[in-house]
Design a protein around this motif. Structure first.
Motif, mmCIF file in Angstrom:
data_model
loop_
_atom_site.group_PDB
_atom_site.id
_atom_site.type_symbol
_atom_site.label_atom_id
_atom_site.label_comp_id
_atom_site.label_asym_id
_atom_site.label_seq_id
_atom_site.Cartn_x
_atom_site.Cartn_y
_atom_site.Cartn_z
ATOM 1 N N MET A 18 -19.434 8.005 0.765
ATOM 2 C CA MET A 18 -19.947 9.109 0.073
ATOM 3 C C MET A 18 -20.494 9.415 -1.341
ATOM 4 O O MET A 18 -21.625 9.904 -1.834
ATOM 5 N N VAL A 19 -19.598 8.589 -1.965
ATOM 6 C CA VAL A 19 -19.940 8.450 -3.424
ATOM 7 C C VAL A 19 -21.265 7.799 -3.689
ATOM 8 O O VAL A 19 -22.175 8.324 -4.461
ATOM 9 N N ALA A 73 -19.616 12.208 -7.498
ATOM 10 C CA ALA A 73 -20.779 12.246 -6.395
ATOM 11 C C ALA A 73 -21.259 13.966 -6.173
ATOM 12 O O ALA A 73 -22.296 14.257 -6.078
ATOM 13 N N GLY A 117 -23.255 14.813 -8.757
ATOM 14 C CA GLY A 117 -24.628 14.351 -8.670
ATOM 15 C C GLY A 117 -25.399 15.143 -7.563
ATOM 16 O O GLY A 117 -26.765 15.472 -7.836
ATOM 17 N N VAL A 118 -24.856 15.349 -6.682
ATOM 18 C CA VAL A 118 -25.457 16.326 -5.638
ATOM 19 C C VAL A 118 -25.944 17.776 -6.253
ATOM 20 O O VAL A 118 -27.103 18.349 -6.068
ATOM 21 N N ALA A 135 -14.939 7.945 1.960
ATOM 22 C CA ALA A 135 -15.161 8.586 0.729
ATOM 23 C C ALA A 135 -16.041 7.849 -0.077
ATOM 24 O O ALA A 135 -17.104 8.280 -0.875
ATOM 25 N N PRO A 142 -34.537 19.812 -13.529
ATOM 26 C CA PRO A 142 -34.403 18.977 -14.505
ATOM 27 C C PRO A 142 -34.944 19.187 -15.829
ATOM 28 O O PRO A 142 -35.622 20.325 -15.896
ATOM 29 N N TRP A 178 0.886 -1.345 -0.139
ATOM 30 C CA TRP A 178 0.125 -0.048 0.120
ATOM 31 C C TRP A 178 0.705 1.365 0.053
ATOM 32 O O TRP A 178 0.420 2.286 -0.179
ATOM 33 N N GLN A 179 2.197 1.133 -0.039
ATOM 34 C CA GLN A 179 3.075 2.322 0.008
ATOM 35 C C GLN A 179 3.643 2.618 -1.289
ATOM 36 O O GLN A 179 4.572 3.408 -1.644
ATOM 37 N N GLY A 202 -23.941 9.884 -2.621
ATOM 38 C CA GLY A 202 -24.199 10.944 -3.720
ATOM 39 C C GLY A 202 -24.968 10.334 -4.771
ATOM 40 O O GLY A 202 -25.743 11.263 -5.647
ATOM 41 N N CYS A 203 -24.595 9.191 -5.225
ATOM 42 C CA CYS A 203 -25.405 8.855 -6.356
ATOM 43 C C CYS A 203 -26.869 8.681 -6.160
ATOM 44 O O CYS A 203 -27.543 8.405 -7.173
ATOM 45 N N LEU A 218 -14.606 9.484 -8.607
ATOM 46 C CA LEU A 218 -15.869 9.105 -8.036
ATOM 47 C C LEU A 218 -16.515 10.306 -7.236
ATOM 48 O O LEU A 218 -17.580 10.696 -7.249
ATOM 49 N N LEU A 219 -15.273 10.979 -6.433
ATOM 50 C CA LEU A 219 -15.965 12.008 -5.705
ATOM 51 C C LEU A 219 -16.616 13.254 -6.584
ATOM 52 O O LEU A 219 -17.262 13.850 -6.250
ATOM 53 N N MET A 260 -10.383 8.054 -6.808
ATOM 54 C CA MET A 260 -11.223 8.704 -5.673
ATOM 55 C C MET A 260 -11.723 9.975 -6.241
ATOM 56 O O MET A 260 -12.884 10.359 -6.102
ATOM 57 N N ILE A 273 -26.498 18.222 -9.248
ATOM 58 C CA ILE A 273 -27.607 18.147 -10.383
ATOM 59 C C ILE A 273 -28.899 18.175 -9.570
ATOM 60 O O ILE A 273 -29.808 18.773 -10.147
ATOM 61 N N THR A 274 -28.874 17.574 -8.482
ATOM 62 C CA THR A 274 -30.385 17.498 -7.815
ATOM 63 C C THR A 274 -30.729 18.667 -7.357
ATOM 64 O O THR A 274 -31.980 18.898 -7.048
ATOM 65 N N GLN A 275 -29.874 19.744 -7.307
ATOM 66 C CA GLN A 275 -30.175 20.953 -6.848
ATOM 67 C C GLN A 275 -30.674 21.935 -8.005
ATOM 68 O O GLN A 275 -30.826 22.906 -7.886
ATOM 69 N N LYS A 276 -30.747 21.472 -9.218
ATOM 70 C CA LYS A 276 -30.901 22.102 -10.416
ATOM 71 C C LYS A 276 -32.472 21.772 -11.078
ATOM 72 O O LYS A 276 -32.859 20.527 -10.843
ATOM 73 N N PRO A 279 -29.314 10.554 -4.609
ATOM 74 C CA PRO A 279 -30.160 11.609 -4.931
ATOM 75 C C PRO A 279 -30.280 11.943 -6.534
ATOM 76 O O PRO A 279 -31.162 12.132 -7.106
ATOM 77 N N ALA A 280 -28.994 11.516 -7.020
ATOM 78 C CA ALA A 280 -28.884 11.980 -8.539
ATOM 79 C C ALA A 280 -29.847 11.162 -9.438
ATOM 80 O O ALA A 280 -30.202 11.697 -10.374
ATOM 81 N N ARG A 284 -32.766 10.322 -8.548
ATOM 82 C CA ARG A 284 -34.009 10.141 -8.153
ATOM 83 C C ARG A 284 -35.017 10.805 -9.065
ATOM 84 O O ARG A 284 -36.242 10.817 -8.627
ATOM 85 N N TYR A 285 -34.460 11.527 -10.201
ATOM 86 C CA TYR A 285 -35.552 12.086 -11.161
ATOM 87 C C TYR A 285 -36.343 11.141 -11.882
ATOM 88 O O TYR A 285 -35.473 10.214 -12.663
ATOM 89 N N ARG A 343 -0.812 4.173 -5.289
ATOM 90 C CA ARG A 343 -1.710 5.608 -4.365
ATOM 91 C C ARG A 343 -2.142 6.576 -5.291
ATOM 92 O O ARG A 343 -3.215 7.184 -5.264
#
Lengths: 178, 238, 709
Positions: free
Chosen positions: C22-23, A28, A31-32, C19, A39, A8-9, C26-27, A24-25, A21, A34-37, C29-30, C32-33, A14
């Motif tokens: 979280m991903v 995510a 995704g978050v 993390a 559709p 792992w080193q 995060g997916c 993926l982040l 990551m 998009i839900t606030q916009k 609610p995406a 949910r439409y 790494r």
């Protein structure tokens, strides 16, 4: 003697993990966001115009006063007025297409709750709340836009402010979750 | 806002003299509450998701043998052993309905509550049980479809309570006795189950609960169950 | 180097895990439409967010209970009892409750099919026009006498229509049966009523108001005649509306749920029910200081005591208790009315009632006003004999599954081979549908029209309405419409036929009427049927019965290595419920077994044979053999074994196929003199197979595999 590094080193690994990551982040976060916009809707419905002409919300969302869900308008509702009106804009042309073939419009609901939340419009309307308290000022929107951060804290905050004497009942889990 | 609504104390009476053990309540409960079927292996492991079960015990020796039947569901304890052990407050007491509610979205599946329940009335979703189309068409929209890792149990058909309370409030009247029927009560062919408001003296359920035949399950534990049984049919308490 | 993670690395890994979590979150609610498709034209009875309720009638068994079905946005959600319906008053059994799993079953036939080869699933889809043309062609090209209709659990309207069609085609009258007929003794009651009262109607036993009840094997809480009506009767009986809490004595070799509900269970020897009933009749007359009726002339109390295993003193005590009661009642059914002497047994049970003068009395015996269609097994036998001789060219089958529920000894499959064309109207791929040439699927019960004439469990005339609560899910078509179109009957469609049939009810003095047909029809559907305001039964006379002489049934004790056979229907009814997952998941009331069938053996017998719980046992009769898992059942005679009916399908979809065993394979192809299937005289032998198969049961929460929760 050089001590062998544990797996792992390993720098390459790494970096690889970090990249994965990141992707993926990033996904995510997107995704978050998009839900606030708002559709993509099948027709860019101009709320501002309709509310501006003084049409009450319940004309199209007729279930709010009497039941749990407000409902989305059927093609009958739209076509009832619009077949008398001009169809010279692209939006109206789209509507005319749905209307003349009598196909339902596949609206995308904006204010929806997860499966485990059972929201009921009727008591809120009966308590004299205006639609815009929760749904924002639709007079200034074309398609309906979601309100960011509309979660349980948001509900409870309002329940506490509006009716502290009923707060025990209104903060009961079984009020919404069953 | 509307005036303060008085809290109800929902309760149930099961007349064991009338219960024949026919299992109609079990099926009715499943149909109302979106309870998935788990299949032969899972039920054999004891992982069936029945919210109500008929406890059938044999009494006596042949030929004087006879079974006793006792429907057991969540007893909606006033002092519920499941509540204090939940680390995430998913098993909580409802002030409004005076029942135990299981908040599915909070539940993380520690199963402490089931281990602490003396009535073994909680069931756990060990898997995501499929609801394939078109079978899913008959799911009740008023009840959450639970997913894997969530504890569930009898809710006294709280969706029906909520519906009746909401309707009564909208019509500006008091809720009537007998207006809320649980699914098991509605189906019970011999009418052995009575449901209603225990805090009202004149309601059918509290009249029945005051019967001389009444007892509660494991009363000595001090759990204060809201389900009252009436002795009979070979069941004489305890 | 150490394999242990250091604290630092552990924290790093936890962060990564967090993390990743979280991903995933995060997916959530995406996704949910979703799109919602509103009605193009919302029906006027529909309201946003509200359920719509429809009244209809249950077709799962012949009882005809009223239903209220909750629908939501065009889907059937929940089946509830119709509180105003006089048969069930809002109550409902597990089979009725799961009928939504019939409509939304995963294994339905989705459209008309021409089978490539009989017995094989799959085939070629055809259009309904072709299907109707085909039926029409068969009607025209087959001689009337070479057409046959085999019908079962179907709306009575369709039976009436088929009868009309048969006479229009000059074909023999349709043959109708259901496994419940011969398992519950329905056909025997009809034969007895025709013989002594001159009407083929079911007797109605007023359990509700009775004070003491002698029950000879009737499983009135499960499947007998009208289970919901009699369950309500049981409530009244227990509540003692007219006095004391009732006292029930049950005479049965096996304790069913109904027998277990009795205050006293007498494990009578199988086949001696008639003798006991006659002995009790005679003793009851004696206790009332009256002459013993003619029918009991031949009975010898001592012989009856010996044959049944009940002591003479006990018989006397029971008889005097019965005779001394204000409202005594005797009922019978199940395996008691399924032997060679079933007719004699039913007559004896009626004689026991007659000797205490409870005919047409509160808490006694009445005759249901509706005339029931014949359900004799002998007619089924004759039809299959005719098929075997090649005299049937075209066979139409609806609502019944002869390859599953008829005795294997009848060899229905062999008879089918001699029939040129078999047309099945089944909605599900059951054994019989797969063995036919064409499957023209009918709607399921919540999608179709019809009416059900209530034949049992009431003293009123009731015609119960069936209406669709949802639009048909698949490309199915009402069989009535197919027959009307193909047979050239003078009706526009099915609804026209139904309206003409209910026309006479408008002036028949029911709870409602209307000035013209459309509004009468609307009310008929709204209330869930039409019924009379109060009881309207023909008084029955006991004279013919008491003066008759019946042949004394001979007891047939089982030899040491053989056992009497009791077969009883469960929540699966005639076996058509075996494709409903929640009927499997509902535990059997007596054994709490789920998802399988079993053979009940008394623990003593099992010990003698070296059989343990969950051992697979071979059960062999003269006519066939099956294997079943042993369940040591304490409330059963040691010389008897019991088998549940309904499972053991070779087809009928994923939930039914290859699950459990089918006791019909053990039955003889024998009908008694009065035409009922005489299966209860069958003797079987048991032998362990050495295999073990744990079955799922609820009674042990630790699970049968030993490591459950």
């Amino acid at each position: 003697m050089q001590r062998k590094k544990p797996w792992w080193q390993n720098a390459g690994l790494r970096i690889g993990i970090a990249l994965v990551m990141l992707v993926l982040l990033g996904g995510a976060a997107t995704g978050v966001v998009i839900t606030q916009k708002a559709p993509q809707q099948p027709i860019e419905f101009p709320h501002n115009f309709h509310v501006g002409t003084g049409i009450p919300c319940a004309y199209c969302h007729s279930g709010a006063e009497t039941g749990p869900v407000a409902g989305l308008p059927s093609i009958e509702t739209c076509w009832g007025c619009h077949q008398q009106l001009r169809t010279n804009t692209p939006r109206l042309a789209k509507l005319a297409e749905y209307g003349s073939t009598n196909t339902p419009i596949p609206w995308v609901p904006v204010f929806i709750q997860p499966d485990f939340v059972h929201f009921n419009h009727r008591p809120h309307v009966a308590a004299g709340l205006e639609c815009k308290t929760c749904h924002g000022d639709t007079a200034g929107q074309t398609v309906a836009e979601p309100i960011p951060g509309q979660n349980m804290g948001w509900c409870l905050d309002c329940h506490y402010k509006m009716a502290p004497e009923n707060f025990t009942r209104l903060s009961d889990c079984a009020t919404c979750h069953y | 806002m509307s005036e303060k609504v008085e809290a109800k104390k929902w309760g149930m009476v099961v007349d064991l003299d009338l219960c024949t053990g026919c299992q109609a309540c079990v099926t009715a409960c499943a149909m109302e509450n979106n309870i998935p079927y788990t299949g032969e292996d899972e039920t054999a492991y004891g992982r069936g998701l029945h919210w109500i079960r008929i406890q059938r015990y044999w009494k006596g020796e042949y030929p004087e043998v006879s079974p006793t039947h006792q429907p057991v569901m969540c007893q909606q304890c006033g002092h519920a052993p499941c509540e204090p052990v939940c680390p995430v407050y998913a098993s909580v007491h409802s002030e409004e309905e005076q029942i135990n509610v299981q908040v599915y979205n909070r539940c993380v599946g520690t199963r402490y509550c089931a281990n602490n329940c003396p009535y073994i009335s909680r069931t756990f979703n060990w898997f995501d049980y499929p609801h394939p189309v078109p079978e899913s068409y008959s799911l009740n929209p008023d009840v959450t479809v639970r997913r894997r890792g969530v504890m569930e149990k009898c809710t006294f058909c709280v969706q029906r309570i909520r519906h009746a309370v909401d309707t009564a409030q909208a019509e500006g009247r008091e809720i009537e006795d007998g207006e809320v029927m649980t699914a098991c009560q509605q189906a019970c062919p011999t009418g052995a189950i009575i449901f209603g408001d225990l805090s009202k003296k004149e309601s059918a359920v509290s009249q029945a609960a005051r019967s001389q035949r009444s007892f509660r399950l494991l009363e000595e534990l001090g759990t204060e169950p809201k389900v009252v049984y009436l002795k009979g049919g070979g069941n004489y308490g305890g | 180097m150490s394999k242990k993670l250091s604290r630092r690395d552990f924290l790093k890994l936890s962060c990564a895990a967090a993390a990743a979590g979280m991903v995933l979150v995060g997916c959530g609610p995406a996704s949910r439409y979703v799109t919602r498709v509103p009605y193009a034209e919302m029906p006027e009875y529909q309201h946003i967010g509200k359920s719509t309720y429809y009244a209809t009638t249950c077709r799962e068994c012949p009882a005809g209970c009223g239903l209220i079905v909750r629908t939501f946005e065009g889907r059937a959600i929940k089946v509830e009892g119709n509180p105003n319906h006089p048969v069930n008053r809002g109550k409902i059994c597990p089979r009725g409750l799961t009928s939504v799993q019939g409509v939304y079953n995963l294994d339905r036939i989705t459209g008309p099919v021409m089978q490539g080869r009989r017995g094989k699933a799959g085939g070629q889809a055809i259009s309904w026009d072709e299907a109707v043309a085909l039926v029409k062609k068969r009607f025209q090209e087959t001689k009337g006498s070479e057409i046959a209709f085999l019908l079962g659990a179907m709306p009575d309207s369709l039976y009436d229509l088929t009868s009309e069609l048969a006479s229009a085609l000059k074909a023999p009258a349709p043959v109708r049966y259901s496994a419940l007929n011969y398992l519950e003794g329905r056909d025997v009651w009809l034969a007895v009523a025709s013989q002594y009262f001159g009407t083929p109607s079911f007797p109605y036993f007023d359990l509700e108001n009775a004070e003491i009840v002698f029950n000879f094997g009737a499983e009135f809480l499960e499947n007998w005649l009208s289970p919901m009506a009699y369950s309500r009767g049981y409530r009244g009986f227990r509540k003692g509306q007219l006095g004391a809490r009732g006292y029930m004595v049950s005479f049965a070799p096996r304790q069913s749920i109904s027998a277990a509900a009795a205050d006293e269970w007498i494990p009578i020897k199988p086949g001696s029910e008639a003798l006991v009933a006659l002995a009790l009749t005679r003793l009851a007359a004696y206790a009332r200081s009256e002459f013993s009726p003619e029918i009991t002339r031949q009975v010898d109390i001592k012989a009856a005591a010996e044959a049944s295993g009940i002591s003479e003193e006990k018989l006397k005590e029971l008889a005097s208790r019965f005779a001394g009661s204000n409202r005594p009642l005797a009922i019978g059914g199940g395996s008691a009315l399924a032997g060679k002497s079933a007719f004699e047994t039913a007559s004896a049970i009626l004689a026991l009632n007659a000797t205490v003068y409870n005919f047409n009395q509160t808490g006694g015996v009445f005759l249901t006003p509706a005339k029931a269609p014949s359900e004799r097994f002998a007619d089924v036998q004759a039809l299959f004999e005719k098929m075997r001789s090649g005299a049937v060219k075209t066979l139409f089958i609806h609502g019944v599954n002869p390859l599953f529920d008829l005795p294997a000894a009848l060899n229905a499959a062999e008879a089918f081979k001699r029939v040129e064309t078999i047309v099945s109207f089944s909605s599900f791929p059951d054994e019989t549908a797969l063995a036919s040439d064409y499957i023209l699927p009918d709607h399921t019960m919540l999608e179709g029209w019809g009416y059900q004439t209530v034949l049992a469990g009431t003293t009123r005339k009731i015609v119960s309405a069936i209406q669709p609560v949802v639009v048909p899910l698949y490309d199915t078509r009402s069989t009535a419409d197919v027959l009307i179109a193909a047979g050239g009957l003078p009706y526009k469609d099915e609804v026209d036929f139904l309206q003409q049939k209910i026309l006479p009810l408008m002036s028949a003095g029911g709870t409602f009427t209307a000035p013209e047909l459309p509004s009468f029809w609307a009310k008929f559907l709204q209330y869930g049927g039409w019924w009379q305001k109060s009881a309207d039964y023909a008084a029955i006379d006991a004279d013919a019965l008491l003066k008759s002489s019946i042949s004394m049934p001979e007891p047939h004790p089982a030899p040491a290595d053989q056992y009497h056979l009791v077969v009883y229907p469960t929540q699966f009814g005639d076996g058509s419920g075996a494709n409903r997952p929640w009927l499997h998941e509902t535990p059997n009331p007596a054994t709490t077994v789920m998802w399988n069938s079993w053979v009940e053996i008394h623990p003593q017998t099992a010990k003698k044979l070296g059989i343990h719980d969950d051992d697979v046992v071979r059960i062999r009769s003269e006519f066939g053999e099956i294997e079943a898992v042993a369940y040591l059942y304490p409330a059963l005679r040691p010389d008897t074994v019991a088998l549940p009916f309904g499972l053991g399908h070779e087809a009928l979809g994923r939930f039914a196929e290859g699950r459990g065993c089918n006791p019909a394979r053990l039955f003889p192809n024998a009908s008694s003199q009065n035409g009922n299937l005489a299966w209860a005289d069958t003797l079987v032998s048991l032998s362990p197979t050495g295999k073990r198969r744990p079955i799922a049961r609820q009674e042990s929460r630790h699970g049968v595999y030993g490591d459950g929760e």
